[in-house]
Design a protein around this motif. Structure first.
Motif, PDB file in Angstrom:
ATOM      1  N   ASN A   8       0.872  -1.177   0.000  1.00 25.29           N
ATOM      2  CA  ASN A   8       0.000   0.000   0.000  1.00 25.29           C
ATOM      3  C   ASN A   8       0.910   1.228   0.000  1.00 25.29           C
ATOM      4  O   ASN A   8       1.662   1.438   0.951  1.00 25.29           O
ATOM      5  CB  ASN A   8      -0.883  -0.040   1.260  1.00 25.29           C
ATOM      6  N   VAL A   9       0.868   2.012  -1.080  1.00 27.36           N
ATOM      7  CA  VAL A   9       1.688   3.229  -1.133  1.00 27.36           C
ATOM      8  C   VAL A   9       0.858   4.377  -0.565  1.00 27.36           C
ATOM      9  O   VAL A   9      -0.215   4.705  -1.087  1.00 27.36           O
ATOM     10  CB  VAL A   9       2.170   3.533  -2.565  1.00 27.36           C
ATOM     11  N   THR A  10       1.380   4.967   0.497  1.00 27.80           N
ATOM     12  CA  THR A  10       0.597   5.933   1.264  1.00 27.80           C
ATOM     13  C   THR A  10       1.118   7.364   1.077  1.00 27.80           C
ATOM     14  O   THR A  10       2.171   7.584   0.484  1.00 27.80           O
ATOM     15  CB  THR A  10       0.604   5.537   2.763  1.00 27.80           C
ATOM     16  N   LEU A  11       0.316   8.313   1.574  1.00 26.60           N
ATOM     17  CA  LEU A  11       0.655   9.738   1.509  1.00 26.60           C
ATOM     18  C   LEU A  11       0.758  10.223   0.063  1.00 26.60           C
ATOM     19  O   LEU A  11       1.702  10.924  -0.317  1.00 26.60           O
ATOM     20  CB  LEU A  11       1.949  10.037   2.292  1.00 26.60           C
ATOM     21  N   CYS A  12      -0.267   9.857  -0.734  1.00 24.86           N
ATOM     22  CA  CYS A  12      -0.348  10.306  -2.124  1.00 24.86           C
ATOM     23  C   CYS A  12      -1.219  11.562  -2.189  1.00 24.86           C
ATOM     24  O   CYS A  12      -2.355  11.565  -1.698  1.00 24.86           O
ATOM     25  CB  CYS A  12      -0.968   9.198  -2.986  1.00 24.86           C
ATOM     26  N   ALA A  36       3.275   5.238  -8.494  1.00 31.88           N
ATOM     27  CA  ALA A  36       2.999   4.072  -7.627  1.00 31.88           C
ATOM     28  C   ALA A  36       2.487   2.896  -8.455  1.00 31.88           C
ATOM     29  O   ALA A  36       2.869   1.744  -8.224  1.00 31.88           O
ATOM     30  CB  ALA A  36       1.992   4.458  -6.550  1.00 31.88           C
ATOM     31  N   ALA A  37       1.643   3.197  -9.446  1.00 34.75           N
ATOM     32  CA  ALA A  37       1.119   2.124 -10.301  1.00 34.75           C
ATOM     33  C   ALA A  37       2.256   1.510 -11.114  1.00 34.75           C
ATOM     34  O   ALA A  37       2.334   0.286 -11.257  1.00 34.75           O
ATOM     35  CB  ALA A  37       0.026   2.670 -11.218  1.00 34.75           C
ATOM     36  N   LYS A  38       3.144   2.356 -11.623  1.00 30.48           N
ATOM     37  CA  LYS A  38       4.287   1.837 -12.391  1.00 30.48           C
ATOM     38  C   LYS A  38       5.207   0.986 -11.505  1.00 30.48           C
ATOM     39  O   LYS A  38       5.877   0.075 -11.998  1.00 30.48           O
ATOM     40  CB  LYS A  38       5.076   2.984 -13.020  1.00 30.48           C
ATOM     41  N   PHE A  84      -2.100  -1.184  -3.727  1.00 26.83           N
ATOM     42  CA  PHE A  84      -3.022  -0.089  -3.408  1.00 26.83           C
ATOM     43  C   PHE A  84      -2.280   1.243  -3.476  1.00 26.83           C
ATOM     44  O   PHE A  84      -1.124   1.321  -3.095  1.00 26.83           O
ATOM     45  CB  PHE A  84      -3.576  -0.219  -1.982  1.00 26.83           C
ATOM     46  N   ILE A  85      -3.003   2.281  -3.917  1.00 27.21           N
ATOM     47  CA  ILE A  85      -2.498   3.649  -3.779  1.00 27.21           C
ATOM     48  C   ILE A  85      -3.456   4.361  -2.820  1.00 27.21           C
ATOM     49  O   ILE A  85      -4.671   4.258  -2.972  1.00 27.21           O
ATOM     50  CB  ILE A  85      -2.430   4.396  -5.139  1.00 27.21           C
ATOM     51  N   GLU A 100      -5.124  -0.735  -7.018  1.00 27.85           N
ATOM     52  CA  GLU A 100      -6.457  -0.333  -6.535  1.00 27.85           C
ATOM     53  C   GLU A 100      -6.392   1.029  -5.856  1.00 27.85           C
ATOM     54  O   GLU A 100      -5.474   1.297  -5.079  1.00 27.85           O
ATOM     55  CB  GLU A 100      -7.002  -1.397  -5.570  1.00 27.85           C
ATOM     56  N   ILE A 101      -7.378   1.851  -6.166  1.00 32.98           N
ATOM     57  CA  ILE A 101      -7.455   3.186  -5.551  1.00 32.98           C
ATOM     58  C   ILE A 101      -8.125   3.043  -4.189  1.00 32.98           C
ATOM     59  O   ILE A 101      -9.296   2.665  -4.093  1.00 32.98           O
ATOM     60  CB  ILE A 101      -8.254   4.167  -6.428  1.00 32.98           C
TER      61      ILE A 101
END
Ligand code: E4P
Length: 217
Positions: free
Chosen positions: A105-109, A118-120, A125-126, A159-160
């Motif tokens: 899960n990539v956070t603080l977007c 993040a998708a690349k 999850f973003i 996933e958003i």
């Protein structure tokens, strides 16, 4: 849309699990501080309560230490999703963990371009923070629309996960835009059930039912 709860309070999580509507949990260092418990113990307990992804965040800022922390976290349970910040080192870590089959899960977007990166990097999850954007005079929900458009343009599977949700309107708008997941505090999830006309309707029906003098069981 999947519903995650944004808390490290195991009582709240246990209560929400009984609704059958909870799909996962997100935590962050501030929520762990609020819970006042050992981080690894809380994550272990939550993973035993919920079948879905449980986000546990690294606190290192460099890639190598993030990987070492992630290694500890992902060993806790199969449903641990390692949370990394949206930085160069965070995305390097994301790419490496994803390659090894770990959910990330990539956070603080806070921008569409960050979500594209993040998708690349293969994020599961973003997490765009809509509430914090709104708090600072930006349009949080516009960010969700922009990310939806970009991800659909290229067929990204990330996933958003709408985060920093403050109220039921954020949930409604997320669903209308087609976000995959939203994570909200227990109070916001509980508020989704409520409507004054539902309460009024039940009171009216029960008053009339009482007058019939009948029982179903
Ligand atoms: C998401 O994963 C974060 O934990 C969270 O949604 C942050 O929300 P806040 O802005 O209310 O702290």
């Amino acid at each position: 849309m999947k519903f995650f709860v944004d808390t490290a309070d195991t009582k709240d999580i246990t209560e929400l699990v009984t609704t059958g509507l909870l799909d996962g949990v997100t935590t962050n260092p501030s929520l762990i501080h609020k819970a006042g418990r050992n981080f690894l113990d809380v994550v272990r307990e939550i993973c035993g309560i919920v079948d879905g992804p449980v986000s546990a965040e690294v606190v290192a800022l460099d890639h190598l230490t993030m990987m070492r922390e992630a290694d500890v976290l992902r060993k806790i349970a199969d449903n641990v999703c390692v949370k990394v910040p949206l930085t160069v080192d965070g995305l390097k870590t994301c790419k490496a963990l994803t390659h090894e089959g770990t959910q990330v899960n990539v956070t603080l977007c806070f921008s569409p371009n960050q979500a594209l990166l993040a998708a690349k990097a293969g994020a599961t999850f973003i997490s765009p923070f809509v509430g914090r954007l709104d708090d600072n005079g930006f349009d949080g929900m516009q960010l969700i629309s922009d990310i939806r458009l970009i991800y659909d343009n290229y067929g990204f599977e990330t996933e958003i996960l709408v985060a920093s949700v403050r109220h039921p309107v954020h949930v409604l708008e997320s669903a209308k835009i087609g976000a995959d997941v939203m994570t909200a505090p227990p109070s916001v999830i509980k508020a989704l059930f409520n409507h004054v006309l539902t309460d009024k309707g039940i009171a009216g029906f029960l008053a009339d039912w009482e007058k019939t003098g009948q029982k179903i069981v």
